[in-house]
Design an enzyme around this catalytic site. Structure first.
Site, PDB file in Angstrom:
ATOM      1  N   LEU A 223     -27.892 -77.751  -2.052  1.00 42.76           N
ATOM      2  CA  LEU A 223     -27.488 -78.474  -3.253  1.00 42.76           C
ATOM      3  C   LEU A 223     -28.674 -79.145  -3.941  1.00 42.76           C
ATOM      4  CD1 LEU A 223     -25.153 -79.505  -5.054  1.00 42.76           C
ATOM      5  CD2 LEU A 223     -24.994 -81.484  -3.523  1.00 42.76           C
ATOM      6  N   ASP A 224     -28.867 -78.818  -5.220  1.00 41.00           N
ATOM      7  CA  ASP A 224     -29.896 -79.430  -6.063  1.00 41.00           C
ATOM      8  C   ASP A 224     -31.309 -79.248  -5.510  1.00 41.00           C
ATOM      9  OD1 ASP A 224     -27.898 -80.305  -7.791  1.00 41.00           O
ATOM     10  OD2 ASP A 224     -27.711 -82.248  -6.810  1.00 41.00           O
TER      11      ASP A 224
END
Length: 279
Positions: A223-224
């Site tokens: 994530l990210d």
């Protein structure tokens, strides 16, 4: 005239351009622009050439380049710029990035073909259909696995080459994100690597930052954490509230995302490990 982009990467060594350029000239190609980068850290060489040819089409030129590319160990692509990249946009309830992409596509600022918009909400349907684009509502009611299976089927049906998460407020499963590696761009409303996850402007406000920003990056299962393509910032003061940061951030998000999409559509972005090279 046929307008083409030749892009390649190879182990960095002398003589790569001197081998390619005469070959292109011999087959009637004019090099209208070229950008190169040699990465001292990885030993990689990256090149993007914009070509113009009155005679050689994409397939004919590709057959000429192939044997030389093999000799030079090039990982290469040749793209016809008249063939616009097919883009599927995903959105939730916030439409500022979506509307910006549609507008810039309509005025010719983005060389893309939007093949549809997918959303887990109905919020943006009227706006999208007013612009004459297909709207696909894929709610989460039957669970993430079923919704992502329908999303993946839609990607296949539309022939989408690029998926753009334009404030699509869903975390993709690891399996779904892995299937989209290299062809999915997300806009994160923070200057990564700071303030990942939910409500980054509120996190920034709580830390009293003086700069807020947005980040366009490739999606990965982490994530990210995907390779960053483009970022921008705006200066704020102690007097700016978290809600005001959100409002300021919308403009940054839209401009950063549209630049990243344009660069991808123009075949400017190379992934280089966990980073990108943009030529």
């Amino acid at each position: 005239m046929t307008e083409l982009v030749l892009r390649f990467r190879a182990p960095d060594r002398p003589g790569i351009i001197s081998a390619i350029a005469p070959l292109l000239a011999t087959h009637g190609c004019d090099i209208r622009g070229a950008e190169v980068y040699g990465d001292d850290d990885t030993g990689g060489f990256f090149c993007r050439m914009r070509l113009s040819s009155p005679t050689a089409g994409r397939d004919a030129l590709a057959s000429v380049i192939e044997p030389v590319a093999c000799e030079l160990s090039l990982s290469w692509e040749l793209h016809d710029l008249d063939a616009r990249m097919r883009v599927l946009i995903a959105v939730s309830k916030f439409g500022h990035c979506l509307v910006d992409l549609i507008h810039k596509c309509e005025i010719g600022q983005l060389p893309i073909e939007i093949v549809g918009v997918v959303s887990n909400h109905e919020t943006m349907r009227k706006t999208v259909e007013w612009h004459g684009l297909p709207y696909h509502h894929l709610p989460m009611g039957e669970g993430k696995a079923a919704q992502e299976a329908a999303f993946l089927a839609l990607i296949e049906d539309t022939g989408a080459q690029l998926i753009v998460l334009a404030r699509y407020m869903q975390i993709l499963s690891d399996d779904f994100a892995a299937k989209l590696l290299g062809r999915c761009i997300n806009i994160h409303h923070s200057f990564l690597p700071s303030f990942k996850g939910a409500k980054p402007y509120h996190q920034a406000h709580a830390r009293g930052v003086k700069l807020i920003g947005a980040t366009a990056h490739f999606v990965t299962p982490d994530l990210d954490e995907g390779p960053i393509i483009e970022q921008d910032v705006r200066r704020v003061t102690h007097a700016v509230t978290a809600d005001e940061m959100v409002a300021i951030g919308r403009e940054i998000e839209a401009s950063v995302l549209s630049r990243a999409v344009r660069w991808q559509a123009e075949h400017r972005i190379f992934q280089n490990g966990n980073k990108t090279v943009v030529l």
